[in-house]
Design a protein around this motif. Structure first.
Motif, PDB file in Angstrom:
ATOM      1  N   HIS A   1      -5.267   1.368   4.267  1.00 28.20           N
ATOM      2  CA  HIS A   1      -6.351   0.031   4.269  1.00 28.20           C
ATOM      3  C   HIS A   1      -4.732  -0.428   5.382  1.00 28.20           C
ATOM      4  CE1 HIS A   1      -8.694  -0.600   1.131  1.00 28.20           C
ATOM      5  NE2 HIS A   1      -8.216  -0.188   0.078  1.00 28.20           N
TER       6      HIS A   1
ATOM      7  N   TYR B   1       1.082  -0.956   0.166  1.00 26.36           N
ATOM      8  CA  TYR B   1       0.371  -0.207  -0.614  1.00 26.36           C
ATOM      9  C   TYR B   1       0.461   0.996   0.302  1.00 26.36           C
ATOM     10  CZ  TYR B   1      -3.623  -3.431   1.225  1.00 26.36           C
ATOM     11  OH  TYR B   1      -4.559  -4.551   1.534  1.00 26.36           O
ATOM     12  N   CYS B   2       0.311   2.373  -0.444  1.00 25.83           N
ATOM     13  CA  CYS B   2       1.060   4.084  -0.626  1.00 25.83           C
ATOM     14  C   CYS B   2       0.942   4.179   0.642  1.00 25.83           C
ATOM     15  CB  CYS B   2       0.039   4.642  -1.552  1.00 25.83           C
ATOM     16  SG  CYS B   2      -0.665   4.109  -2.764  1.00 25.83           S
TER      17      CYS B   2
ATOM     18  N   CYS C   1      -7.668  -1.568  -4.711  1.00 22.85           N
ATOM     19  CA  CYS C   1      -6.276  -1.712  -3.956  1.00 22.85           C
ATOM     20  C   CYS C   1      -5.758  -3.392  -2.761  1.00 22.85           C
ATOM     21  CB  CYS C   1      -5.866  -0.612  -3.146  1.00 22.85           C
ATOM     22  SG  CYS C   1      -5.166   0.358  -4.708  1.00 22.85           S
TER      23      CYS C   1
ATOM     24  N   CYS D   1      -2.007   5.218   3.550  1.00 29.25           N
ATOM     25  CA  CYS D   1      -2.915   4.682   2.528  1.00 29.25           C
ATOM     26  C   CYS D   1      -4.024   4.520   3.975  1.00 29.25           C
ATOM     27  CB  CYS D   1      -2.740   3.205   1.600  1.00 29.25           C
ATOM     28  SG  CYS D   1      -4.243   2.365   1.277  1.00 29.25           S
TER      29      CYS D   1
ATOM     30  N   CYS E   1      -7.262   8.241   0.297  1.00 32.93           N
ATOM     31  CA  CYS E   1      -5.980   7.577  -0.393  1.00 32.93           C
ATOM     32  C   CYS E   1      -5.461   8.806  -1.205  1.00 32.93           C
ATOM     33  CB  CYS E   1      -7.313   6.963  -1.524  1.00 32.93           C
ATOM     34  SG  CYS E   1      -6.582   6.232  -2.653  1.00 32.93           S
ATOM     35  N   PRO E   2      -4.259   8.430  -0.224  1.00 37.47           N
ATOM     36  CA  PRO E   2      -3.240  10.203  -0.528  1.00 37.47           C
ATOM     37  C   PRO E   2      -2.786   9.918  -2.321  1.00 37.47           C
ATOM     38  CG  PRO E   2      -2.205   8.830   1.096  1.00 37.47           C
ATOM     39  CD  PRO E   2      -3.245   8.481   0.769  1.00 37.47           C
ATOM     40  N   THR E   3      -2.743   9.096  -2.809  1.00 37.32           N
ATOM     41  CA  THR E   3      -2.098   9.145  -4.731  1.00 37.32           C
ATOM     42  C   THR E   3      -2.810   9.295  -5.115  1.00 37.32           C
ATOM     43  OG1 THR E   3      -0.664   6.885  -3.141  1.00 37.32           O
ATOM     44  CG2 THR E   3      -0.923   7.130  -5.489  1.00 37.32           C
ATOM     45  N   ILE E   4      -4.629   8.544  -5.377  1.00 40.19           N
ATOM     46  CA  ILE E   4      -5.869   8.963  -6.012  1.00 40.19           C
ATOM     47  C   ILE E   4      -5.653  10.615  -5.195  1.00 40.19           C
ATOM     48  CG2 ILE E   4      -7.332   8.723  -6.677  1.00 40.19           C
ATOM     49  CD1 ILE E   4      -4.916   6.794  -7.942  1.00 40.19           C
TER      50      ILE E   4
ATOM     51  N   ASN F   1     -13.309   5.241   0.194  1.00 40.10           N
ATOM     52  CA  ASN F   1     -11.843   6.321  -0.422  1.00 40.10           C
ATOM     53  C   ASN F   1     -12.814   6.796  -1.254  1.00 40.10           C
ATOM     54  OD1 ASN F   1     -11.561   4.621  -2.308  1.00 40.10           O
ATOM     55  ND2 ASN F   1      -9.887   4.476  -1.234  1.00 40.10           N
TER      56      ASN F   1
ATOM     57  N   SER G   1      -9.598   3.390  -6.590  1.00 43.87           N
ATOM     58  CA  SER G   1      -8.293   3.836  -6.747  1.00 43.87           C
ATOM     59  C   SER G   1      -7.399   3.095  -7.623  1.00 43.87           C
ATOM     60  CB  SER G   1      -7.728   3.610  -5.137  1.00 43.87           C
ATOM     61  OG  SER G   1      -8.756   4.476  -4.757  1.00 43.87           O
TER      62      SER G   1
HETATM   63  S1  SF4 Z   1      -4.074   4.032  -4.617  1.00 36.35           S
HETATM   64 FE1  SF4 Z   1      -5.036   4.916  -2.282  1.00 36.35          FE
HETATM   65  S2  SF4 Z   1      -5.888   3.436  -1.678  1.00 36.35           S
HETATM   66 FE2  SF4 Z   1      -4.742   1.968  -3.673  1.00 36.35          FE
HETATM   67  S3  SF4 Z   1      -2.769   2.110  -1.614  1.00 36.35           S
HETATM   68 FE3  SF4 Z   1      -2.280   3.780  -2.092  1.00 36.35          FE
HETATM   69  S4  SF4 Z   1      -3.058   5.191  -1.468  1.00 36.35           S
HETATM   70 FE4  SF4 Z   1      -3.831   2.850  -1.013  1.00 36.35          FE
END
Ligand code: SF4
Ligand SMILES: [Mg+2]
Lengths: 490, 364
Positions: free
Chosen positions: A41, A35-36, A69, A39, A230-233, A139, A143
Motif C-alpha cells: 500500500h 501500514y506494515c 487496510c 506492505c 502483504c508480508p504480515t498475513i 494481495n 488482510s
Molecule cells: S496486513 Fe498486509 S495489507 Fe494490511 S497493512 Fe499489513 S501488510 Fe499491508
C-alpha cells in the motif's frame, strides 16, 4: 560527488506534495504510516501521490477510500476525501464524478472489497464506462480482518477460512478481475502490474500515472490491478513477499495491458450548462402559465355536490379515463376532487376500477367504499360492487338486461347497451364517455364547459375528442329519454 | 393560480427539483417506479443527474457519493428495496450526509405483494441499519403533502445533515389530487463541508469511521444532540376535532384520511371522536398525544400493518390512557364500517359520554 547530484538525490526522495506533511493517524510516530513494513500500500500510495503532483491536480482530486487496510488512505492524501462502505467505492465514485465532472475521482480498493462484496458495483461502473480511475490492490487475501479467503486467493493458498488451502472444488478458481472487465466494451484502459521487483515497480508507477492521466484528459474508465505484497498475513518477510508476488502470484495473474483504447479516444463531452433557474417551473410543467385557468362560467348546482363514484370494468374499457375526466371537470368547476386507481394485485387481473370523489368540502377519504354512483362497465364489475351502493344511489350499467339478482328496491338503475350505442356513434371504445354523459346528467353537478375543458386536457387526439364530445352528449340525452319514458309509463 | 390534478408520485419529483435536487439514483420497484421514471424524464432537463443503478445497494451508495459532493440527492423505493438501502442509510447518518428517500410501502415480509401496506414503519422509523442513529421520517397523506413534505424533507436533511425518509403508501403515491407548487425554484447550494474537487474543499473529509472509543462515543453524542433538537423543533401532527374528543383515532398516511371520514360519521352519531394524525413519525409528536390525555378516554390506533406505529403511541402516552389497535394487512384497507363499528364498541366499553342531540345540532 558533485553538489548537483546531491540536489537531484534530494528531489527524488522528497515527499510528494499530495501527501500530508504528517500522518495524524499515528499520534507518536507522525512520519510513519499505519501500514506494515513491506506492505504494498505504501508504495502504491506514493505512486499515486507522485502522479497527482505531476499533473498538479491535488486541489481537483477526490479520493474514495475503501474498507480494508487502506481504509485510512485519507490520512495520507491531502486531497478531497470520501470514505465509502465496504465494496461500494465504485458506486460512490460514480456519483461523485457525475455531479463533479471537473474533479479527478480515484477509487482505491482492495481485493476483498472490490472482487467479493463490491463485485457488482465495479462491474457496472466499468460497464458504464465511468470516467474514473480505479486502483485495485490485489494481495489475494482479506488482510485487515486477519487473513480470510478472498475470491482472489490462489489455489492451494491457506487462509483462516480455507485452512486446508483453497480448493477449486469448494471455492472455485481465483477471480481474474482485469480479464473479466476487459470483456466489457466501455473500459478505456485496463492493466495488471506487480510490486515483485524494481522493474515491476517502475511499470506499476507508469500504469498508475497513466490512469490518472486518462482522467485528466477526460477519457473513460481506467483500471489498474496491482499485485501487492502483504508480508504480515502471508507470514513472509518483505523480501520473500516480493519474491512470492513475482514467482507465485504472477503465474495465476499474468502482468499485461488488457485494454488500451486511449490512443484514438476523444474526451467525453462535458455536461451542458444547466438552464436558468426561473425556467425550471416551466420545464417540469408546473409554471402558472401552463396550468389552465378555470372555465369562466361557474355552474351553480341545484343540490350540494357530494359524489362518491366507483367506476369498474375490464382493462381497456377506459375506466380510469372516465374517472379522470370527471375529476378534472370537477377541479375545473372549482370543486374539491380526488381520483384513486385500483391498485395492487387487481391491476394485473384484467379488471380495472377507480374511486372518484367530488365535493364542495375538502375530501376526507379518497377511498370510495360506499359509492352513491356506481358505473359498472360489465357484469362482473356490477356483481362485485352492487351491494356497496348507498341507498338512493345510482347504478349505471353497461348491458341490456340488468341481472335480476342485482335488483335492489332502494337503488336507481340506468341499464343500457352502452357499447353498442358507442359503436353506432363510430367507435365502441367511446362507451365510457357515453356512460360519463349519463352520469353527468344524473348528477347535474358540473357545467358542460368544465367537462369540455377536462376533455381537451386529457384527450389530445382531435378525432377522439370529437367522438368523445358526441358520446358525452349522447349519454346525457339517453338519460333524459329514460326519464321521459318513465314519466310516460307512469 | 389553479391547482393541477397530479399523482402523489409525480408531485414528489417536481417538488424535489424545485427544492434544488439535482441527483437521483434509483432502482425500479412497484409501486415506486413512477417516481424513478419521472426523475429520469426531468432531472437531465434541469442539469441534474439521473442514473438507474444496478441495485438498491448501489443506488444508496451513489446517493452517498452525490451528497458527499454537496448535491441535493434523492432516491425512491419500497419495502424490499429499502431493506437493501439500510446499509447506506446507516453510513449516511454516520457520515452526516443529507439525502431524501421516498418509501412507497408495499406488502411484506419478503416479496409480500405489491399492494399498499404501512409495514415499513419499523424499518424506517426505528432505523433498519446498524448503529445508534435515526432517520427523520415524514408521512404525507395527500398528493399536496407529497409535494410539500418532499420540499420540507430536503430542508430538514440539510439542516440536520441526516437522511430524511418520505414514508408513504401506494394509495398516496397513486392517487391524483389537486396540487400546487411554489413558482420559484430553489438554487442548488454547495455546503461548506462537501468534497467538491476544489482548493477550498480540499481539506474536507466524509467518513463514518471513528476508531477510538471516546471518539466514536463523542460522535454519537453529537448525533444525539441533533436528534434531541429535531424532537424539540420538528415534530408535527394534524389535530382534527380533538378538542373535546373522548375517543382519539390515530393513523398516518392514507389511514389518516379514512379516519377523518370515520370521525365525521361517528360525530354524526353523537360519539365525541377526534383524529390525531402524526405527520412526522420521527421525531414522534409525543406532546400532541400528551395534550389530549385529560379529555381522552381511549386511543384507537389504526394501521395497515400488524401494529408498528401503535408502539410509539404507547410510549408517548406511557400508560396514561389505554391504547387499542386495529390493523389490516396484505393490501386490505381498514374500511369506514369496520372502524366505525369498533368506535361504537369502544364508546360503550369506556363509557364515552354521547353528545346530546341539541349539542350535536349546535355543531352543525
Ligand atoms: S496486513 Fe498486509 S495489507 Fe494490511 S497493512 Fe499489513 S501488510 Fe499491508
Ligand atoms: Mg486484500
Amino acid at each position: 560527488m558533485s553538489s548537483e547530484f546531491i540536489s537531484e538525490y534530494e528531489v527524488i526522495h522528497a515527499k510528494p506534495k499530495a501527501f500530508y506533511e504528517t500522518y495524524a493517524r499515528k499520534d507518536e510516530l507522525q512520519h510513519q504510516t499505519h501500514y506494515c513494513p513491506g506492505c504494498g500500500h505504501g508504495t502504491i500510495h506514493k505512486m499515486l501521490a507522485q502522479a497527482m503532483d505531476e499533473f498538479g491536480i491535488k486541489d481537483r482530486t477526490i479520493l474514495i477510500s475503501p474498507v480494508g487496510c487502506s481504509v485510512f488512505a485519507y490520512y495520507y492524501f491531502d486531497v478531497g476525501n470520501v470514505q465509502a462502505a465496504h465494496g461500494r467505492a465504485s458506486a460512490v465514485a460514480t456519483a461523485v464524478k457525475r455531479s463533479r465532472p471537473e474533479s479527478i475521482v480515484i477509487s482505491y480498493q482492495g481485493d476483498g472489497d472490490l472482487a467479493a462484496i463490491g463485485s457488482a458495483e465495479i462491474l457496472h461502473a466499468a460497464n458504464r464506462g465511468e470516467p474514473i480511475a480505479v486502483i485495485f490492490v490485489n494481495n489475494a487475501i482479506y488482510s485487515m480482518t486477519g487473513g480470510q479467503f478472498a475470491p482472489t486467493t490462489l489455489i492451494g493458498q491457506k487462509s483462516t477460512t480455507t485452512p486446508g488451502g483453497r480448493s477449486a472444488i469448494h471455492e472455485g478458481y481465483p477471480l481474474h478481475v482485469s480479464e473479466l472487465l476487459a470483456t466489457l466494451e466501455a473500459p478505456m484502459y485496463i492493466e495488471r502490474v506487480g510490486l515483485g521487483d524494481n522493474r515491476q515497480i517502475a511499470q506499476a508507477s507508469r500504469a498508475i500515472r497513466r490512469a490518472v492521466e486518462n482522467q485528466v484528459r477526460g477519457l473513460g474508465f481506467s483500471f489498474i490491478e496491482v499485485l501487492s505484497p502483504c508480508p504480515t498475513i502471508w507470514r513472509l518477510s518483505p523480501v520473500e513477499s516480493q519474491r512470492w508476488v513475482r514467482e507465485v502470484m504472477e503465474k495465476t495473474y499474468p502482468l499485461a495491458v488488457f485494454r488500451d483504447r486511449t490512443k484514438d479516444a476523444q474526451p467525453r463531452p462535458m455536461p451542458q450548462e444547466p438552464p436558468a433557474l426561473d425556467t425550471i417551473p416551466q420545464i417540469i410543467g408546473v409554471a402558472n402559465g401552463d396550468v389552465p385557468e378555470d372555465s369562466a362560467i361557474r355552474h351553480e348546482p341545484v343540490t350540494d355536490v357530494d359524489l362518491h363514484v366507483r367506476v369498474a370494468g375490464f382493462g381497456g374499457q377506459g375506466v380510469l379515463l372516465l374517472g379522470e375526466v370527471l375529476a378534472e371537470a370537477g377541479l375545473d368547476a372549482g370543486l374539491e376532487v380526488s381520483w384513486l386507481p385500483s391498485y395492487g394485485p387487481e391491476m394485473r387481473s384484467g379488471t380495472s376500477n377507480c374511486h372518484v370523489r367530488l365535493s364542495r368540502e375538502p375530501i376526507d377519504s379518497p377511498l370510495v367504499t360506499a359509492p352513491n354512483v356506481l358505473v359498472a362497465m360489465n357484469e362482473p364489475s356490477l356483481k362485485k360492487f352492487d351491494k356497496s351502493v348507498q341507498a338512493r344511489g345510482w347504478v349505471i350499467y353497461n348491458g341490456d338486461a340488468f341481472p335480476p339478482e342485482c335488483v335492489r328496491e332502494d337503488v336507481h338503475v340506468l341499464a343500457l347497451p352502452f357499447t353498442q350505442i358507442a359503436d353506432a356513434l363510430g367507435d365502441a371504445r367511446a362507451a365510457n364517455m357515453v356512460m360519463l354523459g349519463a352520469l353527468l346528467e344524473i348528477a347535474d353537478a358540473l357545467p358542460q364547459t368544465s367537462v369540455d375543458a377536462a376533455l381537451r386536457r386529457l384527450v389530445k387526439n382531435p378525432r377522439f375528442f370529437e367522438l368523445d364530445e358526441r358520446a358525452l352528449a349522447r349519454g346525457r340525452e339517453l338519460y333524459r329519454e329514460s326519464v321521459r319514458e318513465v314519466c310516460h309509463a307512469g | 393560480m389553479r391547482k393541477q390534478l397530479m399523482k402523489g408520485n409525480e408531485a414528489i419529483v417536481r417538488s424535489a427539483i424545485l427544492a434544488g435536487c439535482r441527483a437521483f439514483y434509483g432502482y425500479p420497484i412497484t409501486p415506486a417506479s413512477e417516481i424513478t421514471e419521472a426523475a429520469a424524464e426531468f432531472l437531465p432537463r434541469v442539469g441534474g443527474v439521473f442514473l438507474q443503478a444496478e441495485s438498491e445497494v448501489a443506488a444508496i451508495n451513489m446517493l452517498y457519493g452525490a451528497s458527499s459532493a454537496g448535491v441535493r440527492a434523492m432516491t425512491a423505493s419500497s419495502g424490499p428495496g429499502i431493506s437493501l438501502m439500510q446499509e447506506g442509510i446507516s453510513y449516511m447518518a454516520g457520515a452526516e450526509l443529507p439525502c431524501v428517500i421516498a418509501d412507497i410501502t408495499r406488502g411484506g415480509p419478503g416479496l409480500g405483494n405489491i399492494a399498499a401496506e404501512q409495514s415499513d414503519y419499523h424499518q424506517v422509523v426505528k432505523g433498519g441499519g446498524n448503529g445508534s442513529y435515526h432517520t427523520l421520517v415524514l408521512a404525507p397523506s395527500s398528493a399536496q403533502e407529497m409535494a410539500d413534505l418532499t420540499a420540507l424533507a430536503f430542508e430538514l436533511a440539510d439542516r440536520y445533515r441526516n437522511p430524511v425518509v418520505v414514508l408513504a403508501d401506494g394509495f398516496v403515491g397513486q392517487m391524483m389530487e389537486p396540487v400546487e407548487f411554489p413558482q420559484r425554484a430553489t438554487a442548488p447550494q454547495t455546503p461548506a463541508w462537501a468534497v467538491t474537487g476544489t482548493a477550498e474543499s480540499r481539506g474536507n473529509l466524509i467518513t463514518s469511521l471513528h476508531m477510538g472509543s471516546d471518539e466514536l462515543e463523542a460522535h454519537i453524542q453529537h448525533l444525539e444532540s441533533k436528534y434531541r433538537r429535531a424532537e424539540r423543533e420538528e415534530a408535527r401532527a394534524e389535530d382534527w376535532r380533538t378538542g373535546d374528543a373522548e375517543i382519539v383515532l390515530v393513523g398516518y398516511g392514507i389511514v389518516g384520511r379514512i379516519l377523518k371520514a370515520v370521525t365525521a360519521e361517528a360525530r354524526a352519531e353523537g360519539i365525541p371522536v377526534g383524529l390525531l394524525r402524526p405527520i412526522t413519525l420521527y421525531p414522534f409528536p409525543t406532546r400532541n398525544f400528551q395534550r389530549l390525555v385529560p379529555r381522552a378516554r381511549v386511543f384507537l390506533v389504526v394501521e395497515m400493518s400488524n401494529g408498528q406505529l401503535v408502539e410509539d403511541v404507547r410510549l408517548a402516552l406511557n400508560g396514561a390512557r389505554p391504547v387499542e389497535f386495529f390493523g389490516r394487512m396484505g393490501g386490505n384497507v381498514p374500511s369506514h364500517g369496520e372502524v366505525l363499528a369498533l368506535v361504537r364498541r369502544l364508546a360503550r366499553q369506556y363509557g364515552v359520554v354521547m353528545e346530546r342531540e341539541e349539542e350535536r345540532m349546535a355543531h352543525v
